[in-house]
Design an enzyme around this catalytic site. Sequence first.
Site, PDB file in Angstrom:
ATOM      1  CE  LYS A  92      -5.491  -6.586 -10.650  1.00 41.80           C
ATOM      2  NZ  LYS A  92      -4.229  -6.407  -9.896  1.00 41.80           N
ATOM      3  CD  GLU A 114     -12.141  -2.061 -12.587  1.00 33.63           C
ATOM      4  OE1 GLU A 114     -12.995  -2.301 -13.460  1.00 33.63           O
ATOM      5  OE2 GLU A 114     -11.480  -2.968 -12.026  1.00 33.63           O
ATOM      6  CB  SER A 379      -0.477 -11.771  -6.697  1.00 34.86           C
ATOM      7  OG  SER A 379       0.112 -10.708  -5.980  1.00 34.86           O
TER       8      SER A 379
HETATM    9  C1  LIG Z   1      -4.137  -6.042  -8.610  1.00 33.59           C
HETATM   10  C2  LIG Z   1      -3.153  -6.838  -7.875  1.00 33.59           C
HETATM   11  C3  LIG Z   1      -3.444  -7.392  -6.602  1.00 33.59           C
HETATM   12  C4  LIG Z   1      -4.714  -7.103  -5.858  1.00 33.59           C
HETATM   13  O1  LIG Z   1      -5.875  -7.548  -6.472  1.00 33.59           O
HETATM   14  P1  LIG Z   1      -6.661  -8.838  -5.973  1.00 33.59           P
HETATM   15  O2  LIG Z   1      -7.906  -8.799  -6.778  1.00 33.59           O
HETATM   16  O3  LIG Z   1      -6.897  -8.702  -4.518  1.00 33.59           O
HETATM   17  O4  LIG Z   1      -5.820 -10.012  -6.288  1.00 33.59           O
HETATM   18  C5  LIG Z   1      -2.500  -8.198  -6.004  1.00 33.59           C
HETATM   19  N1  LIG Z   1      -1.310  -8.448  -6.596  1.00 33.59           N
HETATM   20  C6  LIG Z   1      -0.984  -7.927  -7.806  1.00 33.59           C
HETATM   21  C7  LIG Z   1       0.339  -8.241  -8.391  1.00 33.59           C
HETATM   22  C8  LIG Z   1      -1.893  -7.106  -8.485  1.00 33.59           C
HETATM   23  O5  LIG Z   1      -1.563  -6.602  -9.677  1.00 33.59           O
END
Ligand SMILES: *Cc1c(COP(=O)(O)O)cnc(C)c1O
Length: 394
Positions: A92, A114, A379
């Site tokens: 993010k 948000e 992610s």
């Molecule tokens: C917020 C988040 C997501 C989901 O958000 P996307 O916009 O779909 O990427 C996925 N993995 C992590 C670690 C997150 O913090």
Amino acid sequence: MYNSPLHIDAEGYYGRFGGAYIPEILHRNVEALRQAFEKYSEDADFNAEMDRLLRDYVGRPSPLYRADRLSDYYGTNIYLKREDLNHTGAHKINNAIGSALLAKRMGKTSIIAETGAGQHGVATATVCALLGMDCTVYMGATDVARQQPNVERMKMLGAKVVAVESGNKTLKDATNEAIRHWCCHPDSFYIIGSTVGPHPYPEMVAKFQSVISREMRGQLKEHTGREEPDAVIACVGGGSNAAGAFYHFIDSPGVRLIAAEAAGHGVESGETAATIHCGTEGIIHGARTLVMQTEDGQIVEPYSISAGLDYPGIGPLHAHLAATGREKVVAVSDSQALDAALRLTRMEGIIPALESAHALAVLDMMHFSPEEIVVVNLSGRGDKDLHTYLNAYK
Ligand SMILES: *Cc1c(COP(=O)(O)O)cnc(C)c1O
């Protein structure tokens, strides 16, 4: 307009999804943002500043790691894109930096955001501290109560956290409230945490996250001699980490794009966040997309064990990629994600975010051959989910 591989049209539509369904009062704001994004996204100074912060502050490039034990276990070649190693622990921050730099160029000093689980709130508060900007984060009261460490982080970073008491008091309600605030304070800059919202947000957030697949191409070439894998797997909440991981492969038909959405207790259970499987066309937070809703258009509350995936919409880009068959969508249940998280932890010594565990679970559900190269976008890291993991495994 810069050269995007996402096939968006001038009105911000991906096929029949997207657009900008916003109240009159925001038209000027959204138009100013569209123009600024168009101007700066290809601007050499802007990109140099962004690249410097991504390198020296976030720690990019994030490694592409060949997971040997996992590869043996599944009988294929598995690479992990390590977004979990970024500063603040997830992808993010890539978008937060790009968006905040754009806000600065537009002369804005006040940022709103948000947040659901708090990851986007923390990333935004972090970048606001870095750039000396004022930060207000809207968060559902239910989430404030269950995500205390992230609330405390945001406060330590100097952000104001507003607990939203409407609706289910979760992400959808926080987003409604942020948009409401934006309508009354059009001078502030709204940083959205995923590839959702009115045009140009989905395109802009995807562009800021596209560094993920840009790095992947070079790193794959180094590791394997070829720039393109056979498959890329990513989880989708709103779709930003997946958009970033897919971006530079969308026009490469040899690369299978696989999105893992959160099935919760199962797509038929009524307790799910599998929007692409269960949703119908509608409008949410300024875009036409798939929405989990009743026949008369009431939002159905989503459920997933992962707070980052329980959103009742999906970015319009993914609605389109799924509708055209370019992206395969797999629904992964809570228990499948929990199994995959423990497997990665015990076989590779990496505790993944619960969101990312949904992407890893696809390895249990699809077969890949010994010659194939599969990249899983990791992610984020799992520190924030330890409590959930330990409760689930006991
Ligand atoms: C917020 C988040 C997501 C989901 O958000 P996307 O916009 O779909 O990427 C996925 N993995 C992590 C670690 C997150 O913090």
